[in-house]
Scaffold this motif. Structure first.
Motif, mmCIF file in Angstrom:
data_model
loop_
_atom_site.group_PDB
_atom_site.id
_atom_site.type_symbol
_atom_site.label_atom_id
_atom_site.label_comp_id
_atom_site.label_asym_id
_atom_site.label_seq_id
_atom_site.Cartn_x
_atom_site.Cartn_y
_atom_site.Cartn_z
ATOM 1 N N TYR A 113 0.644 -1.309 -0.045
ATOM 2 C CA TYR A 113 -0.003 -0.061 -0.179
ATOM 3 C C TYR A 113 0.938 1.239 0.091
ATOM 4 C CZ TYR A 113 -3.751 -3.361 1.109
ATOM 5 O OH TYR A 113 -4.585 -4.349 1.052
ATOM 6 N N ARG A 114 2.155 1.001 -0.082
ATOM 7 C CA ARG A 114 3.009 2.513 -0.291
ATOM 8 C C ARG A 114 2.824 3.201 0.933
ATOM 9 N NH1 ARG A 114 6.705 -0.008 -3.246
ATOM 10 N NH2 ARG A 114 5.896 -0.714 -5.170
ATOM 11 N N VAL A 115 2.728 2.804 2.230
ATOM 12 C CA VAL A 115 2.543 3.449 3.316
ATOM 13 C C VAL A 115 4.111 3.861 3.789
ATOM 14 C CG1 VAL A 115 1.888 3.481 5.817
ATOM 15 C CG2 VAL A 115 0.326 2.271 3.952
ATOM 16 N N ARG A 116 4.117 5.107 3.943
ATOM 17 C CA ARG A 116 5.492 5.607 4.432
ATOM 18 C C ARG A 116 5.559 5.931 5.884
ATOM 19 N NH1 ARG A 116 5.366 10.736 0.110
ATOM 20 N NH2 ARG A 116 5.090 9.303 -1.987
ATOM 21 N N TYR A 117 6.719 5.208 6.416
ATOM 22 C CA TYR A 117 7.024 5.199 7.728
ATOM 23 C C TYR A 117 8.048 5.878 8.373
ATOM 24 C CZ TYR A 117 3.561 1.213 8.197
ATOM 25 O OH TYR A 117 2.496 0.687 8.323
ATOM 26 N N ARG A 118 8.213 6.346 9.379
ATOM 27 C CA ARG A 118 9.416 7.302 9.803
ATOM 28 C C ARG A 118 10.612 6.412 10.346
ATOM 29 N NH1 ARG A 118 8.046 8.262 15.004
ATOM 30 N NH2 ARG A 118 6.346 6.822 14.869
ATOM 31 N N VAL A 281 8.873 -0.056 16.199
ATOM 32 C CA VAL A 281 7.715 -0.086 14.968
ATOM 33 C C VAL A 281 6.525 0.475 15.653
ATOM 34 C CG1 VAL A 281 6.360 -1.819 13.809
ATOM 35 C CG2 VAL A 281 8.992 -2.298 13.847
ATOM 36 N N ASN A 282 6.300 0.368 16.814
ATOM 37 C CA ASN A 282 5.000 0.463 17.132
ATOM 38 C C ASN A 282 4.871 1.990 17.985
ATOM 39 O OD1 ASN A 282 2.871 -1.571 17.159
ATOM 40 N ND2 ASN A 282 4.513 -2.794 17.787
ATOM 41 N N LYS A 283 5.872 2.569 17.827
ATOM 42 C CA LYS A 283 6.078 4.009 18.542
ATOM 43 C C LYS A 283 5.135 5.086 17.728
ATOM 44 C CE LYS A 283 9.568 7.416 19.958
ATOM 45 N NZ LYS A 283 9.341 7.195 21.292
ATOM 46 N N PRO A 284 4.232 5.659 18.848
ATOM 47 C CA PRO A 284 3.383 6.641 18.084
ATOM 48 C C PRO A 284 4.093 7.764 17.577
ATOM 49 C CG PRO A 284 2.983 5.810 20.467
ATOM 50 C CD PRO A 284 4.042 5.362 20.136
ATOM 51 N N GLY A 285 3.380 8.244 16.342
ATOM 52 C CA GLY A 285 3.803 9.250 15.667
ATOM 53 C C GLY A 285 3.309 9.496 14.403
ATOM 54 N N PRO A 286 3.198 10.644 13.442
ATOM 55 C CA PRO A 286 2.677 10.593 12.448
ATOM 56 C C PRO A 286 3.012 9.860 11.179
ATOM 57 C CG PRO A 286 4.089 12.518 12.601
ATOM 58 C CD PRO A 286 3.947 11.855 13.934
ATOM 59 N N VAL A 287 2.325 9.381 10.328
ATOM 60 C CA VAL A 287 2.735 8.565 9.447
ATOM 61 C C VAL A 287 2.038 9.068 7.995
ATOM 62 C CG1 VAL A 287 2.483 6.280 8.269
ATOM 63 C CG2 VAL A 287 2.684 6.438 10.700
ATOM 64 N N SER A 288 3.045 9.288 6.919
ATOM 65 C CA SER A 288 2.362 9.841 5.912
ATOM 66 C C SER A 288 2.114 8.803 4.855
ATOM 67 C CB SER A 288 3.001 10.944 5.048
ATOM 68 O OG SER A 288 4.494 10.506 4.952
ATOM 69 N N SER A 289 1.083 8.906 3.904
ATOM 70 C CA SER A 289 0.735 7.893 2.849
ATOM 71 C C SER A 289 0.292 8.645 1.575
ATOM 72 C CB SER A 289 -0.168 6.932 3.397
ATOM 73 O OG SER A 289 -0.472 6.130 2.408
ATOM 74 N N ASP A 300 -1.551 3.458 13.284
ATOM 75 C CA ASP A 300 -0.983 2.924 14.509
ATOM 76 C C ASP A 300 -0.845 1.453 14.065
ATOM 77 O OD1 ASP A 300 -1.566 4.902 16.458
ATOM 78 O OD2 ASP A 300 -3.704 4.507 16.171
ATOM 79 N N PRO A 301 0.497 1.176 13.806
ATOM 80 C CA PRO A 301 0.863 -0.198 13.287
ATOM 81 C C PRO A 301 0.263 -1.339 14.136
ATOM 82 C CG PRO A 301 2.877 1.309 13.086
ATOM 83 C CD PRO A 301 1.721 1.902 13.953
#
Length: 309
Positions: A113-118, A281-289, A300-301
């Motif tokens: 899904y091309r989700v971008r993570y930090r 991996v589960n650390k809260p924070g903004p995710v852009s997609s 929220d992974p």
């Protein structure tokens, strides 16, 4: 988590998930993996049926198909991989390897899904895989159990991804019950083709067998699912999922206490690294997609993630 009830249920779920590994290995003493799991899931699903009959059910074939896919992944492939792995590797090692599911979650999210993570989350992926290597003593064991456990983690991560995208359209309890039933029927149907199905009632160890089966059906399946779904529905899923790193630690310690499995220093170090990786991996924070549809379900992974059964 400031709510004592939520905290207690979260820790209860993680403890049960960790204990499932040595108790599952005990079950293998008197039955074949696929047959044991089919009995577990079918029994648990049937016990839940009276409580979900009046809840909203899917009406379209496509909706039932999605439940079937997640059921095959979550209930069948994940647990089959875990049980098959414990035939050749310790239950503690299986708990570490299969608990890499949050790591696979973000890999599949990115690929599909091309989700971008930090950067910190990709760092968690690397640290998590480093933990897997450390837990194996830096020697990738080519035993089948290693690959079965890794495969279970991959199937678990993919199931979590699909549930996070599809799950809002379903009643949680209905989805959980039918996932178990579908997974159980699949395991029962495939058992004759992948194993020599057998189950042995041993009069000399009847109490032990009844305890193991009672645990698998009532605790591993029903109590664990109900507790975890309650936590997810009444707290921040992102914060709750951080506690998943406790599963391999509970799995290791319970395997040592219950089965007498050795606790090597490198295994403990690997579990710690894997836990740190899962936390990052589960650390809260903004995710852009690039896709708006993915933003809510994947921010929220592991949202609506089920612990290892």
């Amino acid at each position: 988590m400031r709510n004592p009830r939520i905290m207690l249920l979260t820790l209860f779920t993680m403890l049960v998930s960790g204990l499932n590994f040595p108790i599952g290995k005990m079950a293998l003493e008197f039955g074949s993996p696929f047959l044991l799991l089919s009995i577990r899931f079918i029994a648990a699903g049937l016990l839940m049926l009276p409580f979900i009959l009046k809840r909203p059910h899917p009406r379209k074939a496509a909706e039932w198909a999605k439940i079937a896919v997640t059921g095959l992944l979550q209930s069948a492939l994940v647990m089959a991989g875990v049980y098959l792995s414990m035939k050749t590797i310790p239950s503690g090692s299986s708990s570490i390897l299969s608990s890499t599911n949050p790591i696979w979650f973000i890999i599949f999210s990115f690929l599909l899904y091309r989700v971008r993570y930090r950067i910190v989350q990709w760092a968690g992926v690397l640290i998590g895989f480093f933990g897997v290597a450390v837990a194996q003593g830096f020697h990738v064991q080519l035993e089948s159990g290693f690959w079965y456990a890794i495969g279970a983690g991959m199937a678990w991560g993919l199931a979590t991804l699909l549930i996070s995208r599809w799950g809002k359209a379903y009643d949680t309890w209905v989805m959980a019950a039918y996932q178990m039933l579908i997974g159980g029927v699949f395991l029962l149907a495939t058992s004759p083709f992948v194993e020599q199905p057998h189950f042995l009632w041993d009069p000399d160890h009847l109490g032990k067998e009844l305890f193991v089966f009672g645990w698998m059906i009532l605790m591993s399946s029903i109590a664990q699912f109900i507790s975890w779904y309650y936590v997810l529905m009444n707290s921040d899923p992102g914060k709750a999922n951080v506690y998943l790193f406790l599963i391999p630690l509970f799995g290791l310690s319970s395997g040592w206490i219950i089965l007498g499995e050795p606790l090597h220093a490198y295994v403990l170090a690997g579990a710690l690294c894997t836990g740190i990786g899962i936390y990052l991996v589960n650390k809260p924070g903004p995710v852009s997609s690039g896709r708006a549809a993915a933003s809510e379900g994947l921010s929220d992974p592991g949202k609506r993630k089920c612990p290892a059964g």
